[in-house]
Design an enzyme around this catalytic site. Structure first.
Site, short mmCIF file in Angstrom:
data_model
loop_
_atom_site.label_atom_id
_atom_site.label_comp_id
_atom_site.label_asym_id
_atom_site.label_seq_id
_atom_site.Cartn_x
_atom_site.Cartn_y
_atom_site.Cartn_z
N GLY A 14 0.74 2.94 1.51
CA GLY A 14 0.88 3.65 0.23
C GLY A 14 2.29 4.20 0.06
N ARG A 28 22.70 4.17 5.29
CA ARG A 28 24.04 4.78 5.40
C ARG A 28 24.36 5.18 6.84
NH1 ARG A 28 25.00 7.57 -0.56
NH2 ARG A 28 25.09 5.53 -1.58
N ARG A 75 -0.04 -3.78 1.75
CA ARG A 75 -0.91 -3.69 2.93
C ARG A 75 -1.17 -5.14 3.31
NH1 ARG A 75 -2.46 1.93 2.43
NH2 ARG A 75 -2.87 2.51 0.29
N CYS A 76 -0.78 -5.55 4.53
CA CYS A 76 -0.77 -6.97 4.88
C CYS A 76 -1.84 -7.32 5.92
CB CYS A 76 0.62 -7.32 5.41
SG CYS A 76 0.78 -9.01 5.97
N ASP A 106 -0.38 5.67 8.85
CA ASP A 106 -1.13 5.26 10.01
C ASP A 106 -1.16 3.72 10.22
OD1 ASP A 106 -2.92 6.20 12.03
OD2 ASP A 106 -4.53 5.23 10.90
N THR A 129 3.85 9.40 3.93
CA THR A 129 2.55 9.35 3.23
C THR A 129 2.30 10.71 2.60
OG1 THR A 129 0.14 9.37 3.55
CG2 THR A 129 1.44 9.72 5.51
N ASP A 131 -0.42 12.08 2.36
CA ASP A 131 -1.60 12.72 2.97
C ASP A 131 -1.28 13.78 4.05
OD1 ASP A 131 -3.10 11.14 1.36
OD2 ASP A 131 -3.78 9.78 2.92
N ASP A 133 -1.19 13.36 7.19
CA ASP A 133 -2.28 13.23 8.16
C ASP A 133 -1.84 12.58 9.47
OD1 ASP A 133 -1.76 10.76 7.10
OD2 ASP A 133 -3.84 10.18 6.83
N ARG A 158 -5.63 24.86 -15.88
CA ARG A 158 -6.04 26.28 -15.94
C ARG A 158 -5.89 26.82 -17.37
NH1 ARG A 158 -8.94 29.37 -12.56
NH2 ARG A 158 -7.59 29.00 -10.75
N ARG A 175 -7.88 10.84 1.64
CA ARG A 175 -9.08 10.13 2.10
C ARG A 175 -9.71 10.84 3.29
NH1 ARG A 175 -7.19 4.34 1.78
NH2 ARG A 175 -5.59 5.35 3.01
N ALA A 190 -7.21 28.21 -6.87
CA ALA A 190 -8.54 27.61 -7.03
C ALA A 190 -9.63 28.57 -6.56
CB ALA A 190 -8.62 26.32 -6.24
N HIS A 256 -3.48 8.39 -8.91
CA HIS A 256 -2.18 7.93 -8.43
C HIS A 256 -0.99 8.64 -9.04
CE1 HIS A 256 -4.69 4.80 -6.75
NE2 HIS A 256 -3.69 4.52 -5.94
N LEU A 257 -1.21 9.49 -10.02
CA LEU A 257 -0.03 10.23 -10.50
C LEU A 257 0.52 11.12 -9.38
CD1 LEU A 257 -0.43 13.50 -11.33
CD2 LEU A 257 -1.81 12.50 -13.11
#
Ligand code: F6P
Length: 327
Positions: A14, A28, A75-76, A106, A129, A131, A133, A158, A175, A190, A256-257
């Protein structure tokens, strides 16, 4: 030592804001050290397809402020096979690439781990990433920017939530990780935060919302991390609505924003530090390491250790703060 002459750099998995700033730093620093740099398009897929581009200082002009990745990403599946990796090695060798800097999450680290066990190409990994994570770094590239994007969205939601007296469920990415949810949730005020790492039963949430209603709050925002075990914001909202039909309930999936946009100052500087460190250490003979930030220090962690460990980045204090601030 320092026998590397041509560093291949790529982004994989991602995309995350700050990847471009990191590519720039790698290019550089390598140029400064008198090395060739080759950009590999589309991550591991590009190694298989041979989509290489020679880079210099000017190839990375005006990208520090840009989201996404100029080297593209993918992603391959084929790289997960020994045959795929053999083909990638042949292509890298033919191109004269003798060192790699991988920027990603990861899956990117796992690919680098397999590849560098099988083939003698030194590799350094940089955590990129949204995330946050990965083990071995307090922060991953893109996480700070994504959190700020979410805060901006919460603030806007809000306004409308308070005007209508509504209950909003906002789903954020993550995720397996509640980092964005918890931090953006605290920063956005929140009323409740639902995390993959700490299950909140629907009845518990309903109790909490009832208490909020009793306290005459003019709006209520529940942040639901994508990986929350109750099945996402729509499901949570549906189940709450069954018990709470007088509430005007709305759901907003940020999606995805959260992955796009200009990187924050924090991500730009972190990317510059990590890209610089990756090249410096690679040229000093290091391999199979991840670059990370601990406190304010750049550190290295063996790739194997980074892959075999999970870091719990949500402190109990933060969890409690999120609850106390919502009373
Ligand atoms: O890993 C980053 C991430 O944005 C996760 O938060 C999210 O679950 C996933 O990627 C989405 O992946 P894709 O862009 O392939 O749908």
């Amino acid at each position: 030592m320092n026998t590397i002459s041509n560093i291949g750099v790529f982004t994989s998995g991602g995309d995350a804001p700050g990847m471009n700033a990191c590519i720039r730093a790698v290019v550089r620093t390598a140029v400064y050290e008198g090395k060739k740099v080759t950009g590999i398009y589309h991550g591991y897929q590009g190694m298989l397809d041979g989509t290489f581009v020679e880079m210099n200082s000017r190839s990375v002009s005006n990208i520090i402020q840009k989201g996404g990745t100029i080297l593209k990403t993918a992603r391959c599946i084929e790289f997960r096979t020994p045959e795929g990796r053999a083909k990638a090695y042949e292509n890298l060798k033919a191109q004269g690439i003798d060192g790699l800097v991988a920027i990603g999450g990861d899956g990117t680290f796992t690919g680098a781990d397999f590849f560098s066990r099988e083939y003698d190409i030194p590799v350094m990994c940089i955590p990129g990433t949204i995330d946050n994570d990965l083990y071995g770094s307090d922060y991953t590239l893109g996480y700070d920017t994504a959190t700020n994007t979410v805060i901006d969205a919460i603030d806007k939601i809000r306004d409308t939530a308070a005007s209508h007296g509504r209950l909003f469920f906002i789903e954020v990415m993550g995720r397996d990780s509640g980092c964005i949810a918890l931090n953006a949730g605290i920063a956005g005020g929140a009323e409740a935060i639902m995390l993959p790492e700490k299950e909140t039963a629907i009845d518990e949430l309903i109790d909490l919302l009832e208490r909020a209603a009793f306290k005459q709050k003019t709006s209520t925002i529940v942040i639901v991390a994508e990986g929350d075990k109750n099945g996402g914001a729509y499901n949570v909202a549906k189940r709450v609505k069954e018990k709470f039909d007088y509430y005007d309930t709305k759901v907003s999936i940020l999606g995805h924003l959260q992955r796009g946009g200009s990187p924050s100052s924090f991500d730009r500087v972190l990317a510059s530090r990590m890209g610089y460190a990756a090249v410096k250490h690679l040229l000093q003979g290091k391999t199979r390491m991840t670059v990370g930030l601990r406190g304010n220090e750049i550190i290295l962690t063996p790739l194997e250790e980074a892959l075999n460990n999970k870091e719990f980045k949500l402190s109990n204090d933060m969890l409690e703060i999120s609850q106390i601030m919502a009373i």
